[in-house]
Design an enzyme around this catalytic site. Structure first.
Site, PDB file in Angstrom:
ATOM      1  N   ASP A  91     -32.356  -3.197  -1.340  1.00  0.00           N
ATOM      2  CA  ASP A  91     -33.333  -3.537  -0.300  1.00  0.00           C
ATOM      3  C   ASP A  91     -34.520  -2.585  -0.322  1.00  0.00           C
ATOM      4  O   ASP A  91     -34.520  -1.560  -1.003  1.00  0.00           O
ATOM      5  CB  ASP A  91     -32.683  -3.432   1.096  1.00  0.00           C
ATOM      6  CG  ASP A  91     -31.582  -4.461   1.302  1.00  0.00           C
ATOM      7  OD1 ASP A  91     -31.535  -5.437   0.534  1.00  0.00           O
ATOM      8  OD2 ASP A  91     -30.769  -4.283   2.230  1.00  0.00           O
ATOM      9  N   TYR A 146     -21.880   2.539  -3.531  1.00  0.00           N
ATOM     10  CA  TYR A 146     -23.104   3.039  -2.880  1.00  0.00           C
ATOM     11  C   TYR A 146     -22.785   4.330  -2.150  1.00  0.00           C
ATOM     12  O   TYR A 146     -21.638   4.573  -1.762  1.00  0.00           O
ATOM     13  CB  TYR A 146     -23.609   2.033  -1.834  1.00  0.00           C
ATOM     14  CG  TYR A 146     -24.374   0.855  -2.397  1.00  0.00           C
ATOM     15  CD1 TYR A 146     -25.769   0.853  -2.432  1.00  0.00           C
ATOM     16  CD2 TYR A 146     -23.702  -0.275  -2.872  1.00  0.00           C
ATOM     17  CE1 TYR A 146     -26.475  -0.235  -2.933  1.00  0.00           C
ATOM     18  CE2 TYR A 146     -24.402  -1.375  -3.372  1.00  0.00           C
ATOM     19  CZ  TYR A 146     -25.793  -1.343  -3.394  1.00  0.00           C
ATOM     20  OH  TYR A 146     -26.485  -2.410  -3.895  1.00  0.00           O
TER      21      TYR A 146
END
Length: 375
Positions: A91, A146
């Protein structure tokens, strides 16, 4: 003299054309590139062809691939022509230390050096491997890891007056954070952790392998901690909302029972933590490695040799960006101020009202799937 200059110029143009002709003769091969980048100032990874208004990481990458001679110019305009696929669509503002893209290129000499020469220093290609012709980095990826780096004052209880730089996380709070993060493990319906997915959409079910917060450390007089999460795949904003909800619980804005409720069918207001601290650490290709990693033709998609380069890049570009931006723009502190606006109880109140209204027929009705979390 003028003639000499002209001859030199003609010679260098001729050399460039020769190199270009040589490049054109090279067969195209399917490869993967290991990428690291600092996402600040970019609107995510994925290119929006025809929209130059929002700059993405892929805009800079494709431009460097064309300029270095790895791909023809028309492949830059139509990425399908080079079978381009990114492993994860990060993102806006999100960084990566181990992003993988697959594509067909001409394997020119000193390819990595030439691509990197046309990239800004906060985007680097750290490795390259040949892969099978049908390889697709998105479909062949088994899991993604992540990390999320945040200042620890995010976990201070809302009723305590906290000085951000002086706050230090105690063991008890860290244990509670980890207990809550561990609840995400396994398969759950995460429709409340993304937009545009209904509770009955099968793709809202996601499998989380691990999630935990590491020991805190001090940088620039401020204490930070890193949350790691490994999952099969993630939806847009999912990780930021998973972390946002845990922060809301630890700070005392929401009851622990909201977690179970959020996996049920009702709509739950889940806050989304800032994008700044999120980093794509690693992508995993276990099945591919088992099948092709030792077939004598292809290498396994593991990057042990590049680990040092990855660590240096993080220290140089990713961590300083997160720390400095946090100190200057106070993204976490400002976001924490928005938590009281969220309504963490409304659906429960509605449920209780419905229960009162339907008390007479409650014995005949089954459970509504929300469990017994009406505190």
């Amino acid at each position: 003299e003028e003639n000499g200059h002209q001859n030199k110029r003609l010679k260098s143009n001729a050399d460039e054309e020769d190199a270009e002709d040589q490049n054109k003769k090279l067969p195209k091969r399917k490869i993967v590139l290991l990428m690291a980048y600092s996402g600040k100032g970019y609107h995510g990874m994925q290119r929006n062809v025809g929209s130059s208004q929002f700059k993405t990481i892929e805009d800079d990458l494709v431009s460097a691939l064309v300029q270095s001679g790895c791909i023809p110019e028309n492949h830059g305009e139509d990425m399908k022509k080079m079978s381009f696929q990114r492993c994860a669509r990060t993102d806006k503002g999100v960084s990566a230390a181990g992003q993988i893209v697959s594509l067909k290129v001409r394997l020119i000499d000193d390819i990595l050096e030439k691509i990197n020469n046309h990239l800004p220093s906060h985007i680097r290609i750290l490795g390259l491997k040949r892969v099978t012709g049908g390889f697709n980095s998105k479909n062949k990826c088994d899991a993604r890891t992540y990390s999320y780096m945040l200042p620890t004052f995010a976990f201070a209880h809302k009723d305590h007056d906290v000085q951000e730089e002086l706050f230090r996380l105690d063991t008890e709070i860290l244990e509670r954070v980890n207990k809550l993060l561990a609840c995400y493990k396994g398969t759950h319906n995460f429709h409340n952790f993304t937009s545009q997915k209904g509770p009955r959409d099968p793709s809202a079910k996601r499998y989380i392998m691990e999630m935990y917060c590491g020991e805190p450390f001090v940088r620039e007089n401020m204490e930070f901690a890193v949350i790691k999460v490994k999952g099969q795949s993630f939806m847009m904003h999912q990780i930021r909302k998973m972390i946002g909800l845990v922060i809301a619980i630890v700070k005392g804005y929401a009851a622990e029972s909201i977690m179970e409720r959020s996996w049920g069918e009702e709509k739950v207001d889940v806050p989304k933590a800032p994008g700044l601290g999120l980093v794509l650490e690693k992508v995993h290709f276990e099945k591919y490695n088992r099948r092709f990693g030792n077939d004598g033709l292809h290498e396994p998609l593991e990057w042990t040799e590049e680990e040092e380069k990855i660590a240096i890049f993080k220290e140089q570009y990713i961590y300083p960006t997160i720390i400095n931006t946090e100190r200057e723009e106070k993204s976490m502190a400002n976001w924490l101020n928005t938590l009281p606006i969220h309504d963490f109880n409304s659906s429960v109140v509605e449920m209780q009202t419905n229960n009162k209204n339907s008390k007479k027929s409650s014995d005949l009705e089954g459970s509504d799937g929300c469990g017994d979390d009406s505190d």
